[in-house]
Design a protein around this motif. Structure first.
Motif, short mmCIF file in Angstrom:
data_model
loop_
_atom_site.label_atom_id
_atom_site.label_comp_id
_atom_site.label_asym_id
_atom_site.label_seq_id
_atom_site.Cartn_x
_atom_site.Cartn_y
_atom_site.Cartn_z
N GLY B 67 -26.81 9.64 -40.35
CA GLY B 67 -27.31 8.30 -40.60
C GLY B 67 -28.22 7.88 -39.46
O GLY B 67 -29.10 8.64 -39.06
N ASP B 68 -27.96 6.70 -38.93
CA ASP B 68 -28.78 6.30 -37.79
C ASP B 68 -28.15 6.70 -36.46
O ASP B 68 -28.68 6.41 -35.40
N LYS B 69 -26.96 7.34 -36.55
CA LYS B 69 -26.33 7.81 -35.31
C LYS B 69 -26.46 9.33 -35.25
O LYS B 69 -27.22 9.93 -36.00
N SER B 70 -25.70 9.95 -34.34
CA SER B 70 -25.67 11.40 -34.33
C SER B 70 -24.24 11.85 -34.06
O SER B 70 -23.45 11.11 -33.50
N VAL B 71 -23.94 13.04 -34.52
CA VAL B 71 -22.61 13.60 -34.26
C VAL B 71 -22.74 14.83 -33.39
O VAL B 71 -23.76 15.52 -33.42
N GLN B 72 -21.70 15.10 -32.63
CA GLN B 72 -21.71 16.27 -31.75
C GLN B 72 -20.51 17.16 -32.06
O GLN B 72 -19.42 16.65 -32.30
N TYR B 73 -20.76 18.44 -32.05
CA TYR B 73 -19.69 19.42 -32.29
C TYR B 73 -19.70 20.46 -31.18
O TYR B 73 -20.69 20.62 -30.48
N LEU B 74 -18.58 21.18 -31.10
CA LEU B 74 -18.52 22.27 -30.12
C LEU B 74 -18.49 23.63 -30.80
O LEU B 74 -18.48 24.65 -30.13
N SER B 75 -18.45 23.67 -32.14
CA SER B 75 -18.14 24.94 -32.80
C SER B 75 -19.39 25.79 -33.05
O SER B 75 -20.38 25.32 -33.62
N PHE B 76 -19.30 27.03 -32.60
CA PHE B 76 -20.39 27.99 -32.76
C PHE B 76 -19.85 29.24 -33.44
O PHE B 76 -18.68 29.56 -33.35
N PRO B 77 -20.74 29.97 -34.13
CA PRO B 77 -20.31 31.23 -34.74
C PRO B 77 -20.00 32.27 -33.66
O PRO B 77 -20.54 32.19 -32.55
N ALA B 78 -19.16 33.22 -34.02
CA ALA B 78 -18.76 34.26 -33.06
C ALA B 78 -19.94 35.00 -32.44
O ALA B 78 -19.96 35.23 -31.24
N PRO B 79 -20.95 35.40 -33.21
CA PRO B 79 -22.01 36.22 -32.60
C PRO B 79 -23.04 35.43 -31.78
O PRO B 79 -23.90 36.04 -31.15
N ALA B 80 -22.96 34.08 -31.79
CA ALA B 80 -23.99 33.30 -31.11
C ALA B 80 -24.07 33.64 -29.63
O ALA B 80 -25.17 33.80 -29.07
N ALA B 81 -22.91 33.77 -28.98
CA ALA B 81 -22.91 33.98 -27.53
C ALA B 81 -23.66 35.24 -27.13
O ALA B 81 -24.58 35.21 -26.30
N LYS B 82 -23.28 36.37 -27.77
CA LYS B 82 -23.91 37.62 -27.32
C LYS B 82 -25.38 37.67 -27.70
O LYS B 82 -26.20 38.26 -27.01
N THR B 83 -25.75 37.02 -28.81
CA THR B 83 -27.15 36.97 -29.20
C THR B 83 -27.98 36.20 -28.16
O THR B 83 -29.05 36.64 -27.75
N LEU B 84 -27.44 35.02 -27.74
CA LEU B 84 -28.14 34.23 -26.74
C LEU B 84 -28.33 35.03 -25.46
O LEU B 84 -29.39 35.03 -24.84
N GLN B 85 -27.26 35.74 -25.05
CA GLN B 85 -27.37 36.49 -23.80
C GLN B 85 -28.43 37.57 -23.89
O GLN B 85 -29.17 37.80 -22.95
N ALA B 86 -28.49 38.17 -25.05
CA ALA B 86 -29.45 39.26 -25.20
C ALA B 86 -30.89 38.74 -25.26
O ALA B 86 -31.81 39.41 -24.82
N GLU B 87 -31.07 37.53 -25.78
CA GLU B 87 -32.44 37.10 -26.07
C GLU B 87 -32.99 36.03 -25.14
O GLU B 87 -34.19 35.79 -25.12
N ILE B 88 -32.13 35.36 -24.38
CA ILE B 88 -32.64 34.33 -23.45
C ILE B 88 -32.51 34.87 -22.02
O ILE B 88 -31.40 35.07 -21.54
N PRO B 89 -33.63 35.11 -21.36
CA PRO B 89 -33.57 35.75 -20.03
C PRO B 89 -32.92 34.88 -18.95
O PRO B 89 -32.36 35.42 -17.99
N SER B 90 -32.97 33.56 -19.09
CA SER B 90 -32.44 32.73 -18.01
C SER B 90 -30.91 32.63 -18.03
O SER B 90 -30.32 31.99 -17.16
N ILE B 91 -30.28 33.24 -19.02
CA ILE B 91 -28.80 33.20 -19.07
C ILE B 91 -28.23 34.34 -18.26
O ILE B 91 -28.60 35.50 -18.44
#
Lengths: 219, 815
Positions: B67-91
């Motif tokens: 709506g006019d607000k926003s919601v925040q979540y903490l839940s990520f898919p299992a493969p997100a972490a290793k994908t980010l590490q592989a593809e983002i050099p600053s991690i």
């Protein structure tokens, strides 16, 4: 020593002035012993308080030891007061929470006298007034006469040139009163200038000079 | 000189015992409260600061518009972490935490080295090896490096190792919930997690490197269950990194992969982005995150920190005001002393120094007593605030900084009385004609009004919080939570479980027994989930609605007293019931099912036919979102067993249950709790707020009453002569009492008028967090006001009565 010139003091009550002192002039020489007499409300205590620098006139001039008191800065006046004037009250006005010894010592502390010197002076005072045995007692443990003696000892501890006494025997019986008066006479003989306010003819007689007051004027 | 000052201060203190006690007592109490609050604040703000490089460690948060607000979540898919590490050099590194009870985190039954004995304990969590490296703790035994690299490896804390394992725990094995096929190997023992760590509450860290929880789980982009942390490389620009991570996750992977797999993507998801939440902010700045409660066992809130700080400040302020009030109130008795001192040669500055010395003496003595008081009250405060705080006696700056603070406060509190008292004219002072000038009277009255206003605000807050809690505990929640006993860890009983149920059911006081983990109250071990639901046939047309998908048995409805409003309960004899469902009313309305719902079908991937509808019931806190759609199906979830009893003799019933339990599980201690206690614990934080406010209100009113006492003393002293004259003129005691009390009561009324809107506003803010809330009733203000008036009357009556009883001959004599 003291010159009072045309002192006036008044209160404004409902638009009209009510005079407490009305054109009072008085010269007091060093070594004098003056008794101020007069009925209640005649202004004698006010006059004494002005001499003692606890109060100020609304008009007039006050010369103390060749200095104009009323034009002086508060600090200077308080110095002058500390070194030259001692005060004795009818109601003694000892500090209840201090012992005899400490009461006598307090003005010396205010004068920034060293602890060693203070001890000597207080010991001397206790000795002189015969109250060595009472030095650790609190005022409430003393008789009226004894309290007044402590009051005088306290007033004299700073070796003032001028001793002011507002009805010093007013709360004492006649025998105690006589003792105090004898003490005053002796002090005067030793060179202390004394001004006392009193109701009693008999006590007034101890003075060298009697000043009568009525309705704020000297008679 | 200073010795002289100290001596006089001491004699004044001991001479005026009542005054000194009130002054010091009030101050000490406030100091104690402030010390406790400061300890609390220090603890709250110290979270995770013991770990190195926290400036580079971040938790990933998804933010989506709502709506006019926003919601925040903490839940990520299992493969997100290793994908980010592989593809983002600053991690530099990534790590995942899985605290979801659905996957076996939380409380578990475990068996050491295949021994006969079973233990039930909470604190299980799945983590990556890198989490232990981001949040390192001193190693007690074994190696921290690579401790969780291998599947089924387990790291435990020191106290658990000592409690459950003989000798060195490293190398020993456990299995969970009677599942002898999976052995967990303990590879390291770490020190206990400090109470100010976000990992506090976890004691068993299971490796995420093991078997996936189901086939393909580790590569599934559709299921979001993992809390994901990243550690950035040094000197990384945060904005750039956040942008890169957000783009990589949302645009490059999450949306395209799920689209390809046929999932409908909502416009909200299209606009969602990833935020990097610094690890140091996790404890205090996560109230807005939806799954925060699940992710963190001990939640903090920066708002509460500010409220506490504000209260500490106000209590200290009240104490200072008291000090000023009592000191100036005592002026009449000090006046003579001041007059004498001035006539025997004291300057004003000397007197000021003397009074300041006195004030500082008072504050230092108050500090000592306050510290002792704080030390005594600490256990109580700990239980109130749910903390394990200790007074840091040994910290080098603790005592010096306290002393410095108290010197300052003593100075601030002492300066006004010092200036006021030292300003007396000696002549007037000796005639005891001191001070009643209207300006100081106004100031003094103002101070009393302020104190009482503060107290009334706290009193109203406590009353309203109390009302809100009893409202929540007594509200119709759609099921019956009373007299239900929940047994945990029954998975060890396996095939015998139906026999256990039957024997328990046979106890005369037991009316029903249900087996299942999806209880309507979130006790330890209770499961929750989140599934997408559609009305059958709309899967391809509409976005799904979120709902709960629970496995229950045929006894569930009657055991928990759910109200069946249409259709029927499950019957295991009817084969088709295995694909039937009982839903709540909310599911019907949410999915837009029109007409008779019985026989309608819904789907969450599998299709279910509705055979019954129950009235809506609240299974989360009343603070939360309210009714949630629930789809219940007939299936087993065998670790909890709920017993509905009808007995009033609970002790006997428990003994009977225990006897049956020992027969079935001789090597396992019975572990039970009551459903209604679990329900009440939902409101623990509200309850805590109420208790804290009540305590503070009591302290504030107590300290304010002390101040009023001082004022009453002062005023009656001032008016002694007036009272004497009035008595001589024939005033009755009652009349005088009215005359003297009237002025104070007026002050309290002014305070009430000032306090009411403030309290109303503040409590309205507080109540906004609740979905179900009470209306603020004007009765609370009347009650608090009456309380304040009564306390004020009680406080001043002593002084007033004393003044009235004085013989006028005595009071008129000093003329």
């Amino acid at each position: 020593m003291i010159q009072l010139k045309h002192l006036f003091k008044w209160y404004n009550v409902g638009g009209t002035r009510s005079f407490v002192l009305k054109d009072v002039s008085l010269d007091i020489a060093e070594g004098d012993f003056i008794s101020i007499m007069g009925p209640s409300g005649s202004g004698k205590s006010t006059l004494l308080n002005i001499i003692g620098m606890l109060d100020e006139p609304d008009e007039g001039e006050y010369i103390f030891m060749d200095e104009n008191v009323l034009e002086m800065k508060a600090k200077k006046r308080s110095q002058l007061y500390q070194s030259h004037i001692g005060y004795v009250f009818q109601a003694y006005h000892l500090l209840d929470e201090l012992t005899v010894y400490e009461n006598i010592e307090t003005p010396l502390i205010y004068k920034d006298i060293s602890s060693k010197e203070r001890k000597a002076i207080v010991a001397d005072m206790l000795d002189r007034f015969g109250i060595v045995g009472k030095k650790d007692l609190f005022p409430a443990q003393l008789s009226g006469g004894q309290q007044q003696i402590v009051g005088i000892a306290r007033a004299l501890a700073g070796s003032p040139k001028l001793l002011l006494a507002d009805e010093p025997t007013g709360n004492l019986n006649s025998k105690q009163g006589e003792e105090i008066m004898e003490l005053f006479k002796q002090l005067n003989d030793d060179g202390v200038t004394i001004i006392q306010v009193t109701h009693s003819e008999k006590n007034a007689e101890y003075g060298k000079r009697i000043v009568n007051m009525l309705d704020g004027q000297l008679k | 000189m200073i010795r002289n000052y100290l001596k006089i201060a001491w004699r004044n203190m001991t001479n005026n015992k009542l005054y000194s006690t009130i002054k010091i007592g009030g101050f000490a109490f406030s100091v104690a409260i402030c010390i406790l609050i400061l300890l609390y604040i220090k603890h709250e703000t110290s979270y995770d600061r013991m770990y190195p490089d926290m400036d580079r460690v971040f938790r990933l948060v998804i933010q989506a518009p709502d709506g006019d607000k926003s919601v925040q979540y903490l839940s990520f898919p299992a493969p997100a972490a290793k994908t980010l590490q592989a593809e983002i050099p600053s991690i530099e590194s990534v790590g995942r935490v899985l605290p979801n009870t659905l996957f076996g985190a939380g409380s578990n039954l475990f068996t050491v080295n295949g021994n006969a004995e079973n233990h039930l304990d909470a604190g299980f969590v799945y983590v990556d090896q890198s989490i232990l490296e981001m949040f390192p703790l001193p190693i007690i035994a074994g190696q921290l490096n690579h401790a969780l690299d291998k599947p089924n490896s387990l790291v435990i804390t020191k106290s658990k190792a000592q409690k459950f394992f003989k000798g060195n725990a490293v190398g020993q094995t456990i299995y969970l919930n009677n599942n002898k096929n999976v052995l967990y190997n303990i590879t390291a023992v770490i020190d206990d997690v400090p109470s100010n760590s976000s990992l506090y509450g976890y004691d068993y860290f299971i490796s995420l490197a093991g078997q996936p929880f189901y086939q393909g789980e580790q590569n599934n982009w559709g299921a979001t269950n993992y809390i994901t942390y990243v550690k950035l490389k040094e000197n990384t620009d945060l904005g750039t990194a956040q942008h890169a991570i957000s783009k990589n996750y949302v645009e490059d992977h999450y949306i395209p992969i799920n689209k390809k797999n046929g999932m409908k993507i909502s416009p909200e998801t299209m606009q969602s982005k990833v935020l990097l939440q610094n690890a140091l902010d996790m404890h205090l700045y996560s109230k807005n995150i939806l799954e925060y409660a699940m992710a963190t066992q001990y939640q903090g809130d920066i708002k509460m920190v500010w409220v506490f700080a504000g209260i500490a400040f106000f209590i200290l302020l009240i104490a200072c005001i008291n000090f000023v009030n009592l000191s100036t109130a005592n002026a009449a008795t000090r006046a003579k002393e001041i007059g004498i001192r001035k006539t025997i040669g004291s300057s004003r500055s000397t007197l000021i120094t003397q009074f300041m010395t006195e004030a500082v003496c008072y504050s230092l003595i108050s500090l000592i007593i306050g510290l002792l008081l704080a030390w005594t009250l600490l256990p109580l405060f700990n239980s109130l605030a749910n903390k394990t705080l200790v007074i840091p006696w040994a910290t080098w700056y603790f005592i010096p900084s306290l002393i410095l603070t108290m010197l300052t406060i003593g100075g601030i509190a002492g300066i006004y009385p010092a200036l006021y008292l030292s300003g007396f004219q000696p002549i007037n002072a000796l005639k005891s004609k001191s001070g009643s000038n209207p300006k100081t009277a106004l100031l003094r009255n103002g101070l009393v009004v302020f104190q009482f206003a503060t107290s009334i605000i706290l009193m109203v807050s406590a009353l309203i919080a109390n009302q809100q809690i009893s409202y929540m505990l007594n509200k119709d929640i759609g099921f019956n939570k009373d007299q239900v006993i929940v047994l945990r860890g029954i998975n060890s009983i396996t095939s015998e479980v139906q026999n256990l149920r039957n024997e328990l059911k046979a106890i005369p006081a037991v009316s029903n027994v249900s087996i299942g983990d999806y209880l309507p109250v979130p006790l330890d071990g209770v499961k929750r989930n989140g599934n997408p639901f559609w009305a059958k046939g709309k899967e391809d047309l509409e976005l799904p609605e979120a709902g709960q998908f629970w496995n229950i048995d045929e006894n569930y409805v009657s055991t928990f007293g759910l109200r069946l409003i249409a259709g029927r309960n499950f019957n295991p004899q009817i084969a088709s019931d295995s694909s039937g469902t009982i839903v709540n009313k909310k599911m019907i309305t949410t999915l837009g099912i029109k007409g008779n719902p019985i026989g309608a079908q819904i789907t969450n991937g599998r299709t279910w036919t509705i055979i019954g509808v129950v009235d809506d019931f609240i299974f989360e806190s009343l603070k939360g979102e309210g009714y949630v759609p629930v789809c219940m199906t007939l299936a087993s979830s065998p670790s909890l067993l709920s017993i509905k009893t009808k007995s009033t003799d609970m002790a006997k019933t428990l003994a009977d249950i225990n006897t049956v339990w020992d027969k079935f599980a001789p090597h396992q201690k019975i572990n039970y709790s009551f459903l209604d206690e679990g329900f009440a614990s939902l409101y623990q934080d509200v309850e805590r707020t109420k208790n804290i406010f009540s305590c503070f209100a009591i302290v504030a009113i107590f300290v304010a009453a002390l101040g009023l006492f001082g004022l009453a003393t002062y005023v009656t002293q001032q008016r002694t002569k007036e009272i004497g004259v009035r008595k001589v003129l024939g005033a009755s005691s009652l009349r005088l009492l009215k005359l003297l009390s009237g002025d104070f009561i007026k002050l309290v009324f002014v305070a009430l008028v000032i306090a009411s809107p403030v309290a109303w506003w503040a409590m309205n803010q507080w109540l906004r967090d609740f979905n179900y809330k009470i209306d603020i009733n004007w009765m609370y203000f009347i009650l608090a006001g009456m309380g304040a008036v009564l306390i004020a009357l009680g406080t001043i009556s002593y002084q007033t009565w004393k003044a009235i009883r004085t013989n006028p001959v005595d009071s008129l004599r000093d003329e």
